[in-house]
Design a protein around this motif. Sequence first.
Motif, PDB file in Angstrom:
ATOM      1  N   UNK A 239       0.746  -1.429  -0.013  1.00  0.00           N
ATOM      2  CA  UNK A 239       0.120   0.122  -0.050  1.00  0.00           C
ATOM      3  C   UNK A 239       0.822   1.202   0.070  1.00  0.00           C
ATOM      4  N   UNK A 240       2.076   0.988   0.297  1.00  0.00           N
ATOM      5  CA  UNK A 240       2.979   2.197   0.460  1.00  0.00           C
ATOM      6  C   UNK A 240       3.633   2.681  -0.719  1.00  0.00           C
ATOM      7  N   UNK A 241       3.575   1.926  -1.812  1.00  0.00           N
ATOM      8  CA  UNK A 241       3.971   1.901  -3.117  1.00  0.00           C
ATOM      9  C   UNK A 241       2.931   2.522  -4.194  1.00  0.00           C
ATOM     10  N   UNK A 242       3.233   3.655  -4.914  1.00  0.00           N
ATOM     11  CA  UNK A 242       2.044   4.079  -5.934  1.00  0.00           C
ATOM     12  C   UNK A 242       1.716   3.163  -6.988  1.00  0.00           C
ATOM     13  N   UNK A 243       2.593   2.458  -7.199  1.00  0.00           N
ATOM     14  CA  UNK A 243       2.138   1.298  -8.293  1.00  0.00           C
ATOM     15  C   UNK A 243       1.024   0.210  -7.671  1.00  0.00           C
ATOM     16  N   UNK A 244       0.974  -0.046  -6.321  1.00  0.00           N
ATOM     17  CA  UNK A 244      -0.139  -0.880  -5.815  1.00  0.00           C
ATOM     18  C   UNK A 244      -0.967  -0.048  -5.177  1.00  0.00           C
ATOM     19  N   UNK A 245      -0.845   1.159  -4.962  1.00  0.00           N
ATOM     20  CA  UNK A 245      -1.622   1.967  -4.162  1.00  0.00           C
ATOM     21  C   UNK A 245      -2.975   2.413  -5.069  1.00  0.00           C
ATOM     22  N   UNK A 246      -2.688   2.203  -6.434  1.00  0.00           N
ATOM     23  CA  UNK A 246      -3.622   2.678  -7.387  1.00  0.00           C
ATOM     24  C   UNK A 246      -4.563   1.407  -7.759  1.00  0.00           C
ATOM     25  N   UNK A 247      -4.352   0.126  -7.207  1.00  0.00           N
ATOM     26  CA  UNK A 247      -5.022  -0.956  -7.590  1.00  0.00           C
ATOM     27  C   UNK A 247      -6.298  -0.949  -6.617  1.00  0.00           C
ATOM     28  N   UNK A 248      -7.340  -2.016  -6.938  1.00  0.00           N
ATOM     29  CA  UNK A 248      -8.264  -2.383  -5.985  1.00  0.00           C
ATOM     30  C   UNK A 248      -7.786  -3.077  -4.768  1.00  0.00           C
ATOM     31  N   UNK A 249      -8.616  -3.106  -3.790  1.00  0.00           N
ATOM     32  CA  UNK A 249      -8.118  -4.070  -2.555  1.00  0.00           C
ATOM     33  C   UNK A 249      -7.911  -5.435  -3.177  1.00  0.00           C
ATOM     34  N   UNK A 250      -9.110  -5.908  -3.796  1.00  0.00           N
ATOM     35  CA  UNK A 250      -8.897  -7.267  -4.201  1.00  0.00           C
ATOM     36  C   UNK A 250      -7.521  -7.657  -5.097  1.00  0.00           C
TER      37      UNK A 250
ATOM     38  N   UNK B 257      -2.576  -5.726 -18.238  1.00  0.00           N
ATOM     39  CA  UNK B 257      -3.653  -6.179 -19.651  1.00  0.00           C
ATOM     40  C   UNK B 257      -5.009  -6.084 -19.067  1.00  0.00           C
ATOM     41  N   UNK B 258      -5.240  -6.479 -17.790  1.00  0.00           N
ATOM     42  CA  UNK B 258      -6.821  -6.739 -17.666  1.00  0.00           C
ATOM     43  C   UNK B 258      -7.374  -5.487 -16.788  1.00  0.00           C
ATOM     44  N   UNK B 259      -6.640  -4.773 -16.168  1.00  0.00           N
ATOM     45  CA  UNK B 259      -7.018  -3.647 -15.257  1.00  0.00           C
ATOM     46  C   UNK B 259      -6.599  -2.210 -15.514  1.00  0.00           C
ATOM     47  N   UNK B 260      -7.413  -1.581 -15.969  1.00  0.00           N
ATOM     48  CA  UNK B 260      -7.232   0.013 -16.492  1.00  0.00           C
ATOM     49  C   UNK B 260      -6.181   0.692 -15.306  1.00  0.00           C
ATOM     50  N   UNK B 261      -6.936   0.572 -13.903  1.00  0.00           N
ATOM     51  CA  UNK B 261      -6.255   1.433 -12.989  1.00  0.00           C
ATOM     52  C   UNK B 261      -4.709   1.011 -12.887  1.00  0.00           C
ATOM     53  N   UNK B 262      -4.298  -0.467 -12.829  1.00  0.00           N
ATOM     54  CA  UNK B 262      -3.079  -0.742 -12.819  1.00  0.00           C
ATOM     55  C   UNK B 262      -2.067  -0.300 -14.031  1.00  0.00           C
ATOM     56  N   UNK B 263      -2.949  -0.348 -15.007  1.00  0.00           N
ATOM     57  CA  UNK B 263      -2.297   0.296 -16.354  1.00  0.00           C
ATOM     58  C   UNK B 263      -1.714   1.706 -16.087  1.00  0.00           C
ATOM     59  N   UNK B 264      -2.550   2.504 -15.326  1.00  0.00           N
ATOM     60  CA  UNK B 264      -2.468   4.025 -15.235  1.00  0.00           C
ATOM     61  C   UNK B 264      -1.286   3.908 -14.155  1.00  0.00           C
ATOM     62  N   UNK B 265      -1.574   3.316 -13.213  1.00  0.00           N
ATOM     63  CA  UNK B 265      -0.492   3.443 -12.370  1.00  0.00           C
ATOM     64  C   UNK B 265       0.996   2.932 -12.661  1.00  0.00           C
ATOM     65  N   UNK B 266       1.120   2.179 -13.770  1.00  0.00           N
ATOM     66  CA  UNK B 266       2.207   1.318 -14.209  1.00  0.00           C
ATOM     67  C   UNK B 266       2.921   2.731 -15.151  1.00  0.00           C
ATOM     68  N   UNK B 267       1.939   3.416 -15.747  1.00  0.00           N
ATOM     69  CA  UNK B 267       2.450   4.520 -16.551  1.00  0.00           C
ATOM     70  C   UNK B 267       3.202   5.725 -15.579  1.00  0.00           C
ATOM     71  N   UNK B 268       2.641   5.754 -14.437  1.00  0.00           N
ATOM     72  CA  UNK B 268       3.108   6.622 -13.487  1.00  0.00           C
ATOM     73  C   UNK B 268       4.372   6.281 -13.158  1.00  0.00           C
ATOM     74  N   UNK B 269       4.699   5.103 -12.789  1.00  0.00           N
ATOM     75  CA  UNK B 269       5.849   4.390 -12.446  1.00  0.00           C
ATOM     76  C   UNK B 269       7.027   4.529 -13.434  1.00  0.00           C
TER      77      UNK B 269
END
Lengths: 248, 248
Positions: free
Chosen positions: A19-30, A127-139
Amino acid sequence: MAQTATAYRDEAPIAALLEGQPLFRGMSPELRATFAQAAQLQSLNKGSVLFLQDDEAEWFYLIISGWVKLFTETMDGDEAVIDMVSNGHLIGDSAILEDSIHSFGAAAVEPVKALRLPSSLLKQAITDDHKTALAMLGALSRHRKRQSREIESLTLQNASQRIGCFLLRLCDPNGQMPLELTLPYDKSLIAARLGMKSETFSRALNKLRKETTLSIKGSMVTVSDLDELSVYVCSACSNEFPCKDLHG
Amino acid sequence: MAQTATAYRDEAPIAALLEGQPLFRGMSPELRATFAQAAQLQSLNKGSVLFLQDDEAEWFYLIISGWVKLFTETMDGDEAVIDMVSNGHLIGDSAILEDSIHSFGAAAVEPVKALRLPSSLLKQAITDDHKTALAMLGALSRHRKRQSREIESLTLQNASQRIGCFLLRLCDPNGQMPLELTLPYDKSLIAARLGMKSETFSRALNKLRKETTLSIKGSMVTVSDLDELSVYVCSACSNEFPCKDLHG
């Protein structure tokens, strides 16, 4: 891969680390929970190799503590230290965008704690999750900015200014003078990190001492005039101290 | 912004240009059509500034022809040429991930044709459309890889090897010997691109000529032994000739 690692499991602290890392913070809790379940907390000895250049990217790492050296090796066998990273930094994550091959190697230069995570899971999540793709763009954008700074510094700053820049990044802009700093790792590694041979490093460090009021004893550095140091260093850079996104 | 530009419209060729670029190729035809409608084909004179460092990122560009210099300026007023890019290259696109501020400037070093596209549209497309986010990840990853190569080269190669590397990238690995190359732009710009003062460049070029069978007359270069040149250059690099993703 020569890795001396102890893997153990305890999911609550792992979830907190993610949770402390921006890449994971952008994901859904699941989705974050899926990563927490697949993660392995590792204790790596000094010298342990996390992965080598051209290795298939099976894992990526979140560093929890200790310094990790990122490096490439020339055909002649010389090593280039392309970065030194620590606490909170992701390594090997971008390989999933580059045919799943690591374009550099990574090794612990002191005892390191890290979370090891499966690259395939990250690839799937992007590939599956748009929020993760956006967080990865940030990283990736933070990686890119860090590299741009590095290219500018290598092009424009002389060796003394590059050492000064390295020290300046350790300084708290709001700290009380004189600032007392501890070098984060060996001088020989600092030289390698700055792309200098050790003779060049020693000469440049002496010049820096003469031209500023900075003093160094062993691994202890005293900065008594931050303005003086930042003028000396930043005159040959497009960014002023304190520069933004230093450790992005 | 001092820009001498002629904007004109003709959508069929614009659509074709967009389709040739990986970022747009990954989009749905409808979304690509939105970009084509918003795009402006521009003819820029030599010296025209596309944008400056710290400018708000209103536009990003797809270069169609001609060379564009990417640069930063130090507090002292010195310029660092951080890259030279041409045909098929996107510039200013990643600013949408960095608070919409350009972290470098861009200027035409010869007459340039470029497509100018609104940054806001790209930002929206990335937020709304997963395919576009993935395509942008690909674009950023190519930027990152290009920069990693640059850092390695600045750290490990000497000046002569850096010039040789620059020339090697112009060589067709399957071409008939001797290879005849034309320098893509002025020697003074090549020196700046490689982070060298012109005296250093001249000295290093002379050394390269002595140590290989390469010959240069004006802007014409003759490479009679590609293996010899690649051994000289790539011994101080972790990649072999021909290296992958050079113009990514």
